[in-house]
Design a protein around this motif. Structure first.
Motif, PDB file in Angstrom:
ATOM      1  N   LYS A 172       0.803  -1.035  -0.103  1.00 20.05           N
ATOM      2  CA  LYS A 172       0.276  -0.117  -0.263  1.00 20.05           C
ATOM      3  C   LYS A 172       1.240   0.831   0.399  1.00 20.05           C
ATOM      4  CE  LYS A 172      -3.516   2.560   2.771  1.00 20.05           C
ATOM      5  NZ  LYS A 172      -4.598   2.629   3.774  1.00 20.05           N
ATOM      6  N   GLU A 176      -4.233   8.945  -2.272  1.00 20.61           N
ATOM      7  CA  GLU A 176      -3.958   9.708  -3.275  1.00 20.61           C
ATOM      8  C   GLU A 176      -5.951  10.212  -3.883  1.00 20.61           C
ATOM      9  OE1 GLU A 176      -1.399   8.998  -5.939  1.00 20.61           O
ATOM     10  OE2 GLU A 176      -0.219   7.620  -4.319  1.00 20.61           O
ATOM     11  N   VAL A 178      -8.204  10.835  -7.151  1.00 17.37           N
ATOM     12  CA  VAL A 178      -7.549  10.418  -8.795  1.00 17.37           C
ATOM     13  C   VAL A 178      -8.873  11.177  -9.036  1.00 17.37           C
ATOM     14  CG1 VAL A 178      -7.250   9.026 -10.708  1.00 17.37           C
ATOM     15  CG2 VAL A 178      -6.066   8.687  -8.488  1.00 17.37           C
ATOM     16  N   THR A 183      -9.455   7.462  -3.135  1.00 17.21           N
ATOM     17  CA  THR A 183      -8.361   5.881  -3.995  1.00 17.21           C
ATOM     18  C   THR A 183      -7.421   5.686  -2.642  1.00 17.21           C
ATOM     19  OG1 THR A 183      -6.597   6.676  -5.510  1.00 17.21           O
ATOM     20  CG2 THR A 183      -8.773   6.531  -6.364  1.00 17.21           C
ATOM     21  N   THR A 184      -6.720   4.766  -2.620  1.00 17.41           N
ATOM     22  CA  THR A 184      -5.533   3.719  -2.575  1.00 17.41           C
ATOM     23  C   THR A 184      -4.772   3.316  -3.455  1.00 17.41           C
ATOM     24  OG1 THR A 184      -7.087   3.240   0.109  1.00 17.41           O
ATOM     25  CG2 THR A 184      -4.499   1.840  -0.173  1.00 17.41           C
ATOM     26  N   HIS A 185      -3.691   3.351  -3.125  1.00 18.77           N
ATOM     27  CA  HIS A 185      -2.835   3.568  -4.114  1.00 18.77           C
ATOM     28  C   HIS A 185      -1.440   2.376  -3.874  1.00 18.77           C
ATOM     29  CE1 HIS A 185       1.650   4.698  -6.571  1.00 18.77           C
ATOM     30  NE2 HIS A 185       0.446   3.790  -6.819  1.00 18.77           N
ATOM     31  N   TYR A 186      -1.833   1.301  -4.453  1.00 18.16           N
ATOM     32  CA  TYR A 186      -1.237  -0.096  -4.524  1.00 18.16           C
ATOM     33  C   TYR A 186       0.041  -0.073  -5.118  1.00 18.16           C
ATOM     34  CZ  TYR A 186      -4.916  -0.939  -0.779  1.00 18.16           C
ATOM     35  OH  TYR A 186      -6.146  -1.021   0.172  1.00 18.16           O
ATOM     36  N   ASP A 228       0.966  -0.578 -10.683  1.00 20.39           N
ATOM     37  CA  ASP A 228       0.183   0.114 -10.150  1.00 20.39           C
ATOM     38  C   ASP A 228      -1.147   0.098  -9.975  1.00 20.39           C
ATOM     39  OD1 ASP A 228       2.704   2.405  -8.734  1.00 20.39           O
ATOM     40  OD2 ASP A 228       3.223   1.535  -9.855  1.00 20.39           O
ATOM     41  N   TRP A 230      -4.807   1.956  -8.557  1.00 21.32           N
ATOM     42  CA  TRP A 230      -5.332   3.513  -7.730  1.00 21.32           C
ATOM     43  C   TRP A 230      -6.913   2.296  -7.704  1.00 21.32           C
ATOM     44  CZ3 TRP A 230      -1.848   4.080 -10.797  1.00 21.32           C
ATOM     45  CH2 TRP A 230      -0.626   5.196 -10.203  1.00 21.32           C
ATOM     46  N   LYS A 239      -7.659   3.729 -11.071  1.00 23.16           N
ATOM     47  CA  LYS A 239      -6.442   4.064 -12.305  1.00 23.16           C
ATOM     48  C   LYS A 239      -5.409   2.417 -12.302  1.00 23.16           C
ATOM     49  CE  LYS A 239      -2.333   7.715 -12.854  1.00 23.16           C
ATOM     50  NZ  LYS A 239      -2.383   8.902 -12.033  1.00 23.16           N
ATOM     51  N   THR A 254      -0.698   4.392 -18.623  1.00 21.64           N
ATOM     52  CA  THR A 254      -1.323   4.994 -17.469  1.00 21.64           C
ATOM     53  C   THR A 254      -3.226   5.029 -17.777  1.00 21.64           C
ATOM     54  OG1 THR A 254       0.164   5.922 -16.405  1.00 21.64           O
ATOM     55  CG2 THR A 254      -2.820   6.335 -15.460  1.00 21.64           C
TER      56      THR A 254
END
Length: 289
Positions: A172, A176, A178, A183-186, A228, A230, A239, A254
């Motif tokens: 994790k 962030e 977006v 969101t949670t970015h992994y 990555d 999101w 994302k 992306t």
């Protein structure tokens, strides 16, 4: 006929790459299935792997998705575009712009039933008697000799997203925003060769589909993938990004998703503005006969 085929041979290289990295990759949210490691039931919600897996599983229930795609494609330069992709019924509406590569310019792809239409704007018209589109079938003999484009359009893009839970170091990154969505970015890294040498997890896509997409990365000369994701409210993928070093240069794409489970209506271009490849081949055969 000669000018049309010459133009098509150049044009198809761009479109094939776009199909591989655009419609194919972009469908990750639309038709991914579960795969990879699973957490113990006691900490299912606490682990990054489980959170990513939930997002992948959520995507498995979607039937269509629209997204924006931007980044670098090996050998193609920088691309930017918008795609609407439907699984059932199968349909694609792709509008792309490529710069800095061998073939620059704007082009479009429309998949309607078993027919694909490639549009190259003014450059196409200059080489195809003023017509902007070329049509070819996705079935039968005509499709067989078109550089594998049928295989690209028919692919199930599930494997890209399902590779992330198979990483040994999913983490994790943080929280962030977006496009206005919290969101949670992994993130995680996977070795293509390692995944090819491992048996597919029991909950993953079937082995043939998983192996096919990994082999495509090998063909591009990709050994390591940086992935990555999101994830927003309701376990929805907002994302997705993939980065790698390929034989012909960097891969860095992306995708930002903005519509899911909405009808994708794709209209065939006017027949008067389309070169029908099957018809051209038939006419050429008659002249040679």
């Amino acid at each position: 006929m000669g000018g049309t085929v010459t133009h098509f041979s150049r044009f198809s290289s761009r479109v094939t790459a776009a199909l591989l990295t655009g419609a194919v990759l972009g469908g990750t949210a639309a038709c991914t299935a579960s795969g990879g490691r699973t957490a113990a039931s006691g900490d299912l919600r606490a682990t990054p792997v489980a959170a990513v897996q939930k997002a992948v599983n959520k995507g498995a229930r979607l039937t269509s998705v629209s997204y924006r795609l931007s980044g670098k494609v090996p050998g193609q330069g920088t691309i930017d575009g918008k795609v609407a992709f439907s699984i059932r019924p199968r349909a694609i509406d792709m509008r792309m712009k490529a710069t800095g590569g061998k073939e620059e310019g704007e082009f479009s792809v429309r998949l309607v039933g078993d027919a694909m239409y490639l549009g190259g704007g003014g450059r196409a018209a200059a080489e195809m008697d003023g017509k902007h589109w070329i049509k070819f079938a996705m079935k039968g003999e005509e499709a067989g000799g078109l550089g594998g484009m049928q295989r690209q359009a028919d692919q199930d893009p599930a494997a890209q997203a399902s590779l992330l839970p198979q990483s040994d170091d999913v983490e994790k990154v943080g929280e962030e925003t977006v496009d206005g969505v919290r969101t949670t970015h992994y993130a995680g890294v996977v070795e293509v060769a390692d995944l090819l040498n491992k048996r597919a997890p029991r909950t993953a896509l079937d082995a043939e589909r998983r192996e096919k997409v990994l082999e495509q990365y090998q063909q591009l000369g990709v050994s390591k993938l940086h992935l990555d994701m999101w994830v927003g409210p309701g376990d929805r993928t907002v994302k997705f990004r993939e980065r790698a070093r390929a034989a012909q240069g960097p891969l860095d794409l992306t995708i930002r998703f903005f519509d899911v489970n909405k009808p994708v209506r794709v209209q065939a271009p006017p027949a008067s503005d389309t070169v029908d490849l099957a018809q051209k081949l038939k006419e050429a055969g008659k002249r040679l006969g």
